[in-house]
Write a protein that holds these residues in place. Structure first.
Motif, PDB file in Angstrom:
ATOM      1  N   LEU A  35      -7.319  -1.988   4.164  1.00  0.00           N
ATOM      2  CA  LEU A  35      -7.451  -1.494   5.530  1.00  0.00           C
ATOM      3  C   LEU A  35      -7.563  -2.631   6.540  1.00  0.00           C
ATOM      4  CD1 LEU A  35      -9.741   1.432   4.582  1.00  0.00           C
ATOM      5  CD2 LEU A  35      -7.675   1.702   5.954  1.00  0.00           C
ATOM      6  N   HIS A  36      -6.829  -2.498   7.628  1.00  0.00           N
ATOM      7  CA  HIS A  36      -6.928  -3.423   8.746  1.00  0.00           C
ATOM      8  C   HIS A  36      -7.760  -2.820   9.879  1.00  0.00           C
ATOM      9  CE1 HIS A  36      -3.233  -6.049   7.657  1.00  0.00           C
ATOM     10  NE2 HIS A  36      -3.627  -5.378   6.589  1.00  0.00           N
ATOM     11  N   ALA A  37      -7.817  -1.480   9.928  1.00  0.00           N
ATOM     12  CA  ALA A  37      -8.576  -0.801  10.982  1.00  0.00           C
ATOM     13  C   ALA A  37      -8.845   0.634  10.562  1.00  0.00           C
ATOM     14  CB  ALA A  37      -7.811  -0.837  12.310  1.00  0.00           C
ATOM     15  N   ALA A  38      -9.921   1.197  11.099  1.00  0.00           N
ATOM     16  CA  ALA A  38     -10.303   2.582  10.818  1.00  0.00           C
ATOM     17  C   ALA A  38     -10.655   3.274  12.126  1.00  0.00           C
ATOM     18  CB  ALA A  38     -11.485   2.633   9.863  1.00  0.00           C
ATOM     19  N   ASP A 107      -3.056   9.526  -1.530  1.00  0.00           N
ATOM     20  CA  ASP A 107      -1.814   9.999  -2.135  1.00  0.00           C
ATOM     21  C   ASP A 107      -0.638   9.564  -1.263  1.00  0.00           C
ATOM     22  OD1 ASP A 107       0.440  12.177  -2.491  1.00  0.00           O
ATOM     23  OD2 ASP A 107      -0.831  12.331  -4.265  1.00  0.00           O
ATOM     24  N   GLU A 108       0.477   9.212  -1.871  1.00  0.00           N
ATOM     25  CA  GLU A 108       1.615   8.721  -1.100  1.00  0.00           C
ATOM     26  C   GLU A 108       2.171   9.768  -0.133  1.00  0.00           C
ATOM     27  OE1 GLU A 108       5.370   7.848  -2.886  1.00  0.00           O
ATOM     28  OE2 GLU A 108       5.103   9.290  -4.517  1.00  0.00           O
ATOM     29  N   SER A 109       1.958  11.068  -0.408  1.00  0.00           N
ATOM     30  CA  SER A 109       2.465  12.107   0.491  1.00  0.00           C
ATOM     31  C   SER A 109       1.724  12.126   1.813  1.00  0.00           C
ATOM     32  CB  SER A 109       2.356  13.481  -0.175  1.00  0.00           C
ATOM     33  OG  SER A 109       0.995  13.840  -0.381  1.00  0.00           O
ATOM     34  N   VAL A 110       0.498  11.596   1.828  1.00  0.00           N
ATOM     35  CA  VAL A 110      -0.320  11.592   3.041  1.00  0.00           C
ATOM     36  C   VAL A 110       0.041  10.414   3.943  1.00  0.00           C
ATOM     37  CG1 VAL A 110      -2.681  11.341   3.905  1.00  0.00           C
ATOM     38  CG2 VAL A 110      -2.228  12.792   1.916  1.00  0.00           C
ATOM     39  N   ALA A 111       0.303   9.264   3.330  1.00  0.00           N
ATOM     40  CA  ALA A 111       0.579   8.053   4.109  1.00  0.00           C
ATOM     41  C   ALA A 111       1.995   8.075   4.682  1.00  0.00           C
ATOM     42  CB  ALA A 111       0.397   6.822   3.226  1.00  0.00           C
ATOM     43  N   GLN A 112       2.140   7.403   5.819  1.00  0.00           N
ATOM     44  CA  GLN A 112       3.439   7.250   6.457  1.00  0.00           C
ATOM     45  C   GLN A 112       3.614   5.788   6.870  1.00  0.00           C
ATOM     46  OE1 GLN A 112       5.900   9.496   6.807  1.00  0.00           O
ATOM     47  NE2 GLN A 112       4.656  11.010   5.700  1.00  0.00           N
ATOM     48  N   PRO A 113       4.858   5.311   6.962  1.00  0.00           N
ATOM     49  CA  PRO A 113       5.065   3.946   7.468  1.00  0.00           C
ATOM     50  C   PRO A 113       4.481   3.797   8.864  1.00  0.00           C
ATOM     51  CG  PRO A 113       7.082   4.805   6.485  1.00  0.00           C
ATOM     52  CD  PRO A 113       6.123   5.957   6.566  1.00  0.00           C
ATOM     53  N   LYS A 114       3.723   2.727   9.082  1.00  0.00           N
ATOM     54  CA  LYS A 114       3.139   2.491  10.401  1.00  0.00           C
ATOM     55  C   LYS A 114       4.251   2.250  11.422  1.00  0.00           C
ATOM     56  CE  LYS A 114       1.552  -1.560  11.697  1.00  0.00           C
ATOM     57  NZ  LYS A 114       2.206  -1.770  13.016  1.00  0.00           N
ATOM     58  N   PRO A 115       4.172   2.894  12.588  1.00  0.00           N
ATOM     59  CA  PRO A 115       5.164   2.603  13.631  1.00  0.00           C
ATOM     60  C   PRO A 115       5.161   1.116  13.974  1.00  0.00           C
ATOM     61  CG  PRO A 115       3.871   4.538  14.207  1.00  0.00           C
ATOM     62  CD  PRO A 115       3.211   3.928  13.011  1.00  0.00           C
ATOM     63  N   LYS A 116       6.348   0.557  14.074  1.00  0.00           N
ATOM     64  CA  LYS A 116       6.446  -0.873  14.371  1.00  0.00           C
ATOM     65  C   LYS A 116       5.889  -1.221  15.743  1.00  0.00           C
ATOM     66  CE  LYS A 116      10.414  -1.904  11.377  1.00  0.00           C
ATOM     67  NZ  LYS A 116      10.351  -0.636  10.632  1.00  0.00           N
ATOM     68  N   SER A 117       5.907  -0.267  16.647  1.00  0.00           N
ATOM     69  CA  SER A 117       5.461  -0.524  18.021  1.00  0.00           C
ATOM     70  C   SER A 117       3.947  -0.508  18.171  1.00  0.00           C
ATOM     71  CB  SER A 117       6.067   0.521  18.964  1.00  0.00           C
ATOM     72  OG  SER A 117       5.653   1.831  18.579  1.00  0.00           O
ATOM     73  N   LEU A 118       3.228  -0.041  17.155  1.00  0.00           N
ATOM     74  CA  LEU A 118       1.773   0.059  17.236  1.00  0.00           C
ATOM     75  C   LEU A 118       1.119  -1.058  16.438  1.00  0.00           C
ATOM     76  CD1 LEU A 118       1.037   3.884  16.758  1.00  0.00           C
ATOM     77  CD2 LEU A 118       1.469   2.638  18.879  1.00  0.00           C
ATOM     78  N   THR A 119       0.037  -1.623  16.983  1.00  0.00           N
ATOM     79  CA  THR A 119      -0.797  -2.522  16.197  1.00  0.00           C
ATOM     80  C   THR A 119      -1.547  -1.692  15.154  1.00  0.00           C
ATOM     81  OG1 THR A 119      -2.737  -2.273  17.615  1.00  0.00           O
ATOM     82  CG2 THR A 119      -1.123  -3.976  18.237  1.00  0.00           C
ATOM     83  N   PHE A 120      -2.167  -2.364  14.202  1.00  0.00           N
ATOM     84  CA  PHE A 120      -2.977  -1.639  13.221  1.00  0.00           C
ATOM     85  C   PHE A 120      -4.128  -0.911  13.904  1.00  0.00           C
ATOM     86  CE2 PHE A 120      -0.962  -4.603  10.192  1.00  0.00           C
ATOM     87  CZ  PHE A 120      -0.596  -3.702   9.204  1.00  0.00           C
ATOM     88  N   VAL A 121      -4.710  -1.504  14.918  1.00  0.00           N
ATOM     89  CA  VAL A 121      -5.809  -0.866  15.646  1.00  0.00           C
ATOM     90  C   VAL A 121      -5.320   0.413  16.319  1.00  0.00           C
ATOM     91  CG1 VAL A 121      -7.312  -1.102  17.665  1.00  0.00           C
ATOM     92  CG2 VAL A 121      -7.232  -2.916  15.948  1.00  0.00           C
ATOM     93  N   GLU A 122      -4.191   0.350  17.003  1.00  0.00           N
ATOM     94  CA  GLU A 122      -3.652   1.547  17.653  1.00  0.00           C
ATOM     95  C   GLU A 122      -3.290   2.608  16.622  1.00  0.00           C
ATOM     96  OE1 GLU A 122      -1.547  -0.530  21.563  1.00  0.00           O
ATOM     97  OE2 GLU A 122      -0.504  -0.479  19.627  1.00  0.00           O
TER      98      GLU A 122
END
Length: 335
Positions: A35-38, A107-122
Motif C-alpha cells: 500500500l502507498h495510501a489508504a 481478490d483480483e476481481s476487486v482490484a482495478q488498474p490505478k488511473p494513470k492521471s491519479l496519484t496514489f493518494v488521490e
C-alpha cells in the motif's frame, strides 16, 4: 509490517500502530498489494466507535480504500503482474483486515488498474465514494439526461464525485453547501446551483430552480433530518436515495408523490458475501478510472496524514465540515 490496529471500540485513541505479519495470498485469485495510501471514510470512524460490522473479531485493521503496487500473486491471477499499480475498495469491516497498513490482500476481481492521471493518494481517496455515488445515481435512481438532481452535501467526499457523475450523465445539478468557498468549489465541479443551507430556504430555492416542479432525483448524503425535508422538494414520481439510515420518517407525502425511495450501502456485497456484486463494483471503478484519465472526473483530497496519525485523521473527519477526502499516506506514496 506496520499497521493501525483497533483492539476494542472507542475514541480515536484506540487506534494504535503495531507490527503485524505481512499477509500472504490465501486463494489462487488473491493479490498482495504494497500500500502507498489508504483512504479514510466516515464508516471507519463508526466501526472504530461501535465495533466491526463483520463480528468475526473485536480487533480490526480499518480502512476500506487502498492504492498501491502488486507484490505477489495467487497461482490463478491473470489480470495483474508484480509492479502493477492498483486501487480498490475492500476489507476494513472486521474479518479480513483493511488498508491502514503497509500491505493488504484482495481478490483480483476487486482490484482495478490505478488511473494513470491519479496519484496514489488521490486513488486511495476515491473507490468507496465513487462506487457509492455511481450505485446511488445509476443503479438506484436510474438517472437520465436532462433530469434535475439535488445532491446534499456537495462539497463532501461522496457529494463532490456525485456532482460530477450526475453532470456526466447529462443531468442538471443543484447541491447544498455551507458558505461561499464551498459554493465556488461545487460550481467548479459542474453544479448549476449551490444552495447555502445555512442562509437559504431549501424548499423555496428548489421551487425557484425547477419552476415549482421539484427535482427528479435527490441524493441524501447527510442524514435523517435532511432526508425528511427532501420529500417536500421532490417531483411526482421522483427518486429519493439516501446513504444513511433515514430513521423514523413520516412517508405520507412521499406516498402522495409516488416517490421511489432507495437505500444505498456499497458495503453490502462484502457484508453479504456476494462475489458477483463485488465484480460489478470493480467494473464501476474501472469505468470511473477511464473518466479520470479522460479528464472528466477529479478527486479532491483535503489533507494527508502519516499512518501513525490515523487517530488525528479520525478526529479531523469527525469534526465535520470536510471539503473532499482525507488520506493516510505511507512512505511509498510518490504518485
Amino acid at each position: 509490517m506496520k499497521a493501525i490496529l483497533m483492539r476494542q471500540p472507542g475514541g480515536p485513541e484506540v487506534l494504535a500502530e503495531t507490527e503485524l505479519p505481512v499477509p500472504e495470498p490465501q486463494s489462487p485469485n488473491d493479490v498482495l498489494v504494497r500500500l502507498h495510501a489508504a483512504g479514510i471514510n466516515p464508516v471507519d470512524t463508526k466501526i472504530r466507535a461501535k465495533g466491526p460490522m463483520l463480528p468475526e473479531t473485536l480487533t480490526a485493521v480499518l480502512g476500506c480504500d487502498g492504492a498501491g503496487t502488486v507484490e505477489a500473486l495467487g497461482d490463478a491471477v491473470t489480470r495483474f503482474k508484480p509492479g502493477d499499480a492498483v486501487w480498490y475498495c475492500h476489507g476494513g469491516l472486521g474479518g479480513p483486515h483493511g488498508n491502514y497498513a503497509e500491505y493488504a490482500v484482495v481478490d483480483e476481481s476487486v482490484a482495478q488498474p490505478k488511473p494513470k492521471s491519479l496519484t496514489f493518494v488521490e486513488a486511495a481517496a476515491a473507490p468507496l465514494v465513487l462506487i457509492t455515488a455511481w450505485e446511488a445515481l445509476h443503479d438506484r435512481a436510474r438517472i437520465e439526461p436532462e433530469q434535475t438532481v439535488l445532491i446534499h452535501g456537495g462539497a463532501g467526499g461522496v457529494g463532490h464525485v456525485a456532482i460530477q457523475l450526475a453532470r456526466l450523465a447529462g443531468a442538471r445539478v443543484a447541491t447544498t453547501v455551507s458558505g461561499p468557498e464551498k459554493a465556488e468549489f461545487v460550481h467548479g465541479l459542474g453544479a448549476e446551483y449551490a444552495i447555502d443551507y445555512q442562509q437559504e430556504d431549501l424548499a423555496g430555492a428548489i421551487a425557484d430552480w425547477t419552476g415549482g416542479r421539484g427535482v427528479d432525483v435527490c441524493f441524501d448524503t447527510v442524514g435523517p433530518e435532511v432526508f425528511a425535508r427532501s420529500i417536500d422538494v421532490m417531483a411526482v414520481y421522483g427518486d429519493l436515495v439516501t446513504i444513511l439510515d433515514p430513521g423514523t420518517v413520516g412517508l405520507k407525502e412521499a406516498r402522495n408523490r409516488n416517490l421511489r425511495i432507495s437505500l444505498e450501502l456499497m458495503l453490502t456485497p462484502q457484508l453479504k458475501h456476494m462475489p458477483e456484486a463485488l465484480t460489478h463494483q470493480g467494473e464501476i471503478l474501472r469505468r470511473c478510472g477511464e473518466l479520470c484519465d479522460a479528464g472528466e472526473l477529479r478527486i479532491a483530497v483535503a489533507d494527508t496524514y502519516p499512518l501513525a496519525a490515523a487517530g488525528d485523521a479520525h478526529r479531523r473527519l469527525e469534526a465535520g465540515g470536510m471539503q473532499g477526502k482525507l488520506v493516510l499516506s505511507l512512505p511509498a506514496a510518490d504518485g
